[in-house]
Design a protein around this motif. Structure first.
Motif, PDB file in Angstrom:
ATOM      1  N   LYS A   9       0.764  -1.093   0.033  1.00 44.78           N
ATOM      2  CA  LYS A   9      -0.181   0.022  -0.123  1.00 44.78           C
ATOM      3  C   LYS A   9       0.764   1.082   0.002  1.00 44.78           C
ATOM      4  O   LYS A   9       0.562   2.277  -0.677  1.00 44.78           O
ATOM      5  CB  LYS A   9      -0.760  -0.119   1.296  1.00 44.78           C
ATOM      6  CG  LYS A   9      -2.131  -1.029   1.032  1.00 44.78           C
ATOM      7  CD  LYS A   9      -3.096  -0.740   2.307  1.00 44.78           C
ATOM      8  CE  LYS A   9      -4.048  -1.923   2.342  1.00 44.78           C
ATOM      9  NZ  LYS A   9      -4.873  -1.742   3.583  1.00 44.78           N
ATOM     10  N   LYS A  10       1.820   1.202   0.797  1.00 46.19           N
ATOM     11  CA  LYS A  10       2.842   2.478   0.732  1.00 46.19           C
ATOM     12  C   LYS A  10       3.645   2.516  -0.495  1.00 46.19           C
ATOM     13  O   LYS A  10       3.807   3.696  -0.965  1.00 46.19           O
ATOM     14  CB  LYS A  10       3.698   2.197   1.864  1.00 46.19           C
ATOM     15  CG  LYS A  10       4.552   3.619   2.069  1.00 46.19           C
ATOM     16  CD  LYS A  10       5.691   3.392   3.429  1.00 46.19           C
ATOM     17  CE  LYS A  10       6.383   4.645   3.772  1.00 46.19           C
ATOM     18  NZ  LYS A  10       6.951   5.199   2.471  1.00 46.19           N
TER      19      LYS A  10
ATOM     20  N   HIS B 127       1.139   4.200  -2.750  1.00 44.79           N
ATOM     21  CA  HIS B 127       0.886   5.528  -2.382  1.00 44.79           C
ATOM     22  C   HIS B 127       2.013   6.457  -2.622  1.00 44.79           C
ATOM     23  O   HIS B 127       1.791   7.533  -3.325  1.00 44.79           O
ATOM     24  CB  HIS B 127       0.752   5.578  -0.763  1.00 44.79           C
ATOM     25  CG  HIS B 127       0.528   7.216  -0.518  1.00 44.79           C
ATOM     26  ND1 HIS B 127       1.683   7.850  -0.075  1.00 44.79           N
ATOM     27  CD2 HIS B 127      -0.500   7.855  -0.266  1.00 44.79           C
ATOM     28  CE1 HIS B 127       1.228   8.984   0.390  1.00 44.79           C
ATOM     29  NE2 HIS B 127      -0.070   9.078   0.220  1.00 44.79           N
TER      30      HIS B 127
ATOM     31  N   GLN C  81       2.094   6.164  -6.991  1.00 48.32           N
ATOM     32  CA  GLN C  81       0.765   6.610  -7.752  1.00 48.32           C
ATOM     33  C   GLN C  81       0.698   6.065  -9.297  1.00 48.32           C
ATOM     34  O   GLN C  81       0.580   6.941 -10.080  1.00 48.32           O
ATOM     35  CB  GLN C  81       1.057   8.145  -7.705  1.00 48.32           C
ATOM     36  CG  GLN C  81       0.762   8.888  -6.495  1.00 48.32           C
ATOM     37  CD  GLN C  81      -0.674   8.779  -5.840  1.00 48.32           C
ATOM     38  OE1 GLN C  81      -1.789   8.996  -6.321  1.00 48.32           O
ATOM     39  NE2 GLN C  81      -0.515   8.026  -4.676  1.00 48.32           N
TER      40      GLN C  81
END
Length: 327
Positions: free
Chosen positions: A67-68, A71, A74
């Motif tokens: 997830k990081k 993020h 992008q």
């Protein structure tokens, strides 16, 4: 376009080369990041972020790390390879990207793939259990840059190229080779290596069978080769098939994965020991005739199944998904 590829693996073989070549080809026009284990970082030419994707797929640490990474990067497209990373991406909520997944073999469990926006399959069999129209067979390819200045030389041997694992069944090949008086070179490594060494010694095959280990230079693998032998129980769309055809080398194989979609029946056996043995005993004395019959396939490998052409197909799917999402 920003593209992220994810994979999980413990060995560098066909799937890993597939991801490496595709990701690198896409760097020509796009921002690309590959997520994978640390031990493969030096083998990838594209931007590579190390995450131990070999962790338990339900690990909260792994999910947090992915997830990081999403993020931070992008991505517009996330392209996951095989079930594990596809399952992780399919469970994410509030997706601001389009998810593309590739099935590299044949899977009974397809729930995670069906949640992707689009699915590529290595063969028609790979997609048999997918119940959605957004799917397409993406055959493997040849990275032509790896064969610059390749010289085939004079055929002197047969070769096996692949992991030495039960699913590839190299022992089936050795059992069939006991009555065949030709040189056989085996490229690869894996858990069956010690059993293969013992089999070669016990069956007095040391004069005509050699273990070559892993070889990075594909030009060395395919030089002076009469035929490529595939003895697998299961396959998807093996890179060795397309590389052999690109080099004008016939392929003799069990009828698994994409093989029956491409190869003539004279090159195929059922995936059992006796059928494969009978195929080799029939095909090897007729290898010149088989070579001649495969000429259209050799030409097709050079024109259709190239990295450039197949990547263009993949990127067109990416563009279509993004265009539809923006409406």
């Amino acid at each position: 376009m920003r593209v992220m590829h994810l994979f999980s693996s413990k060995t560098f073989a066909g799937l890993e080369r597939h991801v490496e070549e595709l990701a690198y080809a896409q760097t020509e026009k796009h921002d690309v990041q590959v997520i994978g284990p640390a031990n493969f970082k030096e083998r990838f030419r594209a931007n590579y972020k190390v995450i131990n994707t070999n962790q338990w797929r339900l690990s909260p640490i792994l999910c947090f790390q992915i997830k990081k990474a999403i993020h931070d990067f992008q991505p517009d497209i996330i392209h996951s390879h095989a079930y594990k990373t596809t399952a992780i991406i399919s469970k994410l909520k509030n997706k601001e990207f389009q998810h593309v997944a590739t099935i590299h073999g044949t899977k009974k469990k397809t729930d995670a793939f069906e949640k992707a926006a689009f699915i590529f399959g290595a063969s028609s069999k790979s997609l048999d259990n997918i119940n959605k129209p957004q799917k397409e067979v993406l055959e493997n390819w040849v990275d032509e840059s790896r064969f610059y200045n390749f010289e085939k030389g004079s055929p002197q041997r047969y070769i096996y190229v692949g992991r030495l694992e039960p699913v590839k069944n190299p022992l089936r090949l050795l059992k069939a080779w006991k009555n065949i008086n030709h040189k056989l070179d085996i490229y690869g490594d894996g858990s069956l290596k010690s059993k293969i060494i013992d089999f070669i010694k016990q069956n007095t095959l040391t004069d005509r069978v050699r273990l070559m280990g892993e070889e990075d230079d594909v030009k060395n693998i395919y030089a002076n080769t009469s035929g490529v032998l595939i003895s697998s129980d299961r396959e998807g769309s093996p890179k060795v098939l397309f590389e052999a055809l690109f080099c004008n080398i016939p392929v003799i194989s069990t009828s698994v994965g994409i093989m029956p979609d491409l190869l003539p029946s004279a090159c195929l056996s059922e995936s059992n020991d006796e059928s494969f043995k009978e195929l080799l005993e029939f095909a090897i004395p007729k290898i010149d005739e088989i070579h001649e019959s495969c000429t259209p396939l050799f030409n097709e490998a050079k024109t259709k199944y190239t990295l450039k052409n197949q990547n263009e197909r993949v990127e067109e799917i990416y563009r279509t998904l993004l265009s539809n999402a923006s409406r």
